[in-house]
Design a protein around this motif. Sequence first.
Motif, mmCIF file in Angstrom:
data_model
loop_
_atom_site.group_PDB
_atom_site.id
_atom_site.type_symbol
_atom_site.label_atom_id
_atom_site.label_comp_id
_atom_site.label_asym_id
_atom_site.label_seq_id
_atom_site.Cartn_x
_atom_site.Cartn_y
_atom_site.Cartn_z
ATOM 1 N N HIS A 89 1.080 -1.136 0.021
ATOM 2 C CA HIS A 89 0.459 -0.488 0.304
ATOM 3 C C HIS A 89 1.272 1.390 -0.020
ATOM 4 O O HIS A 89 1.340 1.039 1.641
ATOM 5 C CB HIS A 89 -0.904 0.322 0.945
ATOM 6 C CG HIS A 89 -2.367 1.162 1.356
ATOM 7 N ND1 HIS A 89 -2.457 1.951 0.175
ATOM 8 C CD2 HIS A 89 -3.273 1.554 2.161
ATOM 9 C CE1 HIS A 89 -3.183 2.522 0.900
ATOM 10 N NE2 HIS A 89 -3.635 2.108 1.144
ATOM 11 N N ASP B 151 -6.499 1.778 -4.247
ATOM 12 C CA ASP B 151 -7.631 1.802 -4.662
ATOM 13 C C ASP B 151 -8.506 3.213 -5.318
ATOM 14 O O ASP B 151 -8.319 3.651 -4.243
ATOM 15 C CB ASP B 151 -8.332 0.340 -3.729
ATOM 16 C CG ASP B 151 -9.632 0.126 -4.790
ATOM 17 O OD1 ASP B 151 -10.275 0.812 -5.035
ATOM 18 O OD2 ASP B 151 -9.493 -1.742 -4.416
ATOM 19 N N GLY C 33 -13.588 -4.032 -1.412
ATOM 20 C CA GLY C 33 -12.461 -3.953 -0.638
ATOM 21 C C GLY C 33 -12.315 -3.043 1.307
ATOM 22 O O GLY C 33 -13.716 -3.358 1.201
ATOM 23 N N GLY D 298 -12.873 -0.239 3.633
ATOM 24 C CA GLY D 298 -12.012 1.145 2.934
ATOM 25 C C GLY D 298 -11.987 2.074 4.271
ATOM 26 O O GLY D 298 -13.168 1.603 5.467
ATOM 27 N N CYS E 256 -14.009 6.962 3.713
ATOM 28 C CA CYS E 256 -14.580 6.597 2.543
ATOM 29 C C CYS E 256 -15.819 7.018 3.555
ATOM 30 O O CYS E 256 -17.365 6.455 2.505
ATOM 31 C CB CYS E 256 -14.760 5.337 2.589
ATOM 32 S SG CYS E 256 -12.425 4.639 1.818
ATOM 33 N N PHE F 70 -19.285 5.046 -1.932
ATOM 34 C CA PHE F 70 -18.041 3.589 -1.823
ATOM 35 C C PHE F 70 -18.740 2.686 -1.581
ATOM 36 O O PHE F 70 -18.406 1.299 -2.175
ATOM 37 C CB PHE F 70 -17.489 4.063 0.086
ATOM 38 C CG PHE F 70 -15.927 5.190 -0.495
ATOM 39 C CD1 PHE F 70 -15.146 4.977 -1.834
ATOM 40 C CD2 PHE F 70 -16.036 6.593 -0.503
ATOM 41 C CE1 PHE F 70 -13.977 5.383 -1.846
ATOM 42 C CE2 PHE F 70 -14.952 7.039 -0.846
ATOM 43 C CZ PHE F 70 -14.306 6.576 -1.376
ATOM 44 N N VAL G 202 -16.807 -1.472 -1.296
ATOM 45 C CA VAL G 202 -15.651 -0.984 -0.206
ATOM 46 C C VAL G 202 -16.671 -1.265 1.052
ATOM 47 O O VAL G 202 -18.163 -0.333 1.482
ATOM 48 C CB VAL G 202 -15.700 0.438 -0.349
ATOM 49 C CG1 VAL G 202 -14.603 0.578 0.872
ATOM 50 C CG2 VAL G 202 -14.082 0.376 -1.085
ATOM 51 N N GLU H 102 -4.747 7.805 5.669
ATOM 52 C CA GLU H 102 -4.525 7.514 3.851
ATOM 53 C C GLU H 102 -4.918 6.068 4.168
ATOM 54 O O GLU H 102 -3.916 5.165 4.572
ATOM 55 C CB GLU H 102 -4.001 8.308 3.184
ATOM 56 C CG GLU H 102 -4.207 9.996 3.723
ATOM 57 C CD GLU H 102 -3.523 10.245 2.278
ATOM 58 O OE1 GLU H 102 -2.231 9.573 1.610
ATOM 59 O OE2 GLU H 102 -3.734 11.645 1.861
#
Length: 384
Positions: A81, A87, A108, A110, A115, A125, A130, A384
Amino acid sequence: MASDELDMSKSNPNRLSLQQPSLPWRMSSSLAMGLTAALSRGFLYGLNSVEVVGLDRFLELLDKRKDVENRQRGLITVSNHISVLDDPVIWGVLPLRYAFNPSNHRWGLGAHDICFKNKLIGSYFYAGQVLPTHRSQHSPHGGLFQPTIPQAIRLLSSPPFPTPLSEASGGRHDDNDDVSDPFSAGELTFTTTGTDRYVAPSTYARNRHSWVHVFPEACVHQHPRMLLRYFKWGVSRLILESEPMPDVVPMFVDGTQRIMSEDRTFPRFLPRFPVKFRVAFGELLDAEKTFGDLRARWRDLVRRDGGRLAMGELTDELKYGKEAVDLRIEVARRVREEVLKVRRTLGYPDDDEPGFELAETWAREPSKDRFKSNVDDSLVNKRE
């Protein structure tokens, strides 16, 4: 609930009663994922230099999974990452026909504080597959045992959801066991805080044996030699507890750290280009060879613990007991090693630092959102 979401399957008693979300939801999801992928693909190939390794074999794997009814197991992809844009940008390398088919695209995890900070952003999202995931540094609801992880485990598996090891079957899995399971019993939602509420995607048979992508470093980590942090243990839970054992494909990403470098200046919110972007899809792992011994030990531990729990739910011993913790550490270490192997295919030397795979190595880092690590001099962003 729309009426088409409540259709019962009369031909198969083991099939979950809810086959798929409503048509408006399916259209919204396809649109959100398709347009996002189109923007990502346009940005990558229109403004940057792109190199993809192993794409053909990965697409072949996705093509084999296109028929939901014939899927035999879930799929986990796992990668490093290095940017907040990993992503969705990395999925821009997939042809667009895959993006508009959410049932054969990734789910995913998130960050909830990014998100799902408000209803509008959260809806986008969630339509983009997500799952809301709390991080302990930013939320009291974070951690390895938050409700989102059982959702991911169930997405990788197939309804109905038996106990990990059934007492009634003497420790053997049996899809016909009568299990007290709030999801297969009709619970259609889950909560991550006690006050929010999300439709449980694992409720739908359309999502059986799904694809889940994981960034186990769990924060942006930009190292000049592309070294890896330790891998957190959420991926270990997915591998140990999903049934049957999911397929696992390691990946490695290089380039998005230059698109959104952590030391970028104003205008910080704008991506930089052109850069050389590279992503490598590793070989499909022989999961039994790589993780089979650890899953066998996990099943034995569950059997000895004597718990009769719904899939994804654990007793305190299975959460915090030394043997359970040691198993998660070893699974995460092996997953990290597989990602390092893919890293080597991009020309990076085999120069992993001793101890970098251990959580305690990184415990001396400052408890800040953004910092330069005093462990490996990398740029880290835990926001992040």
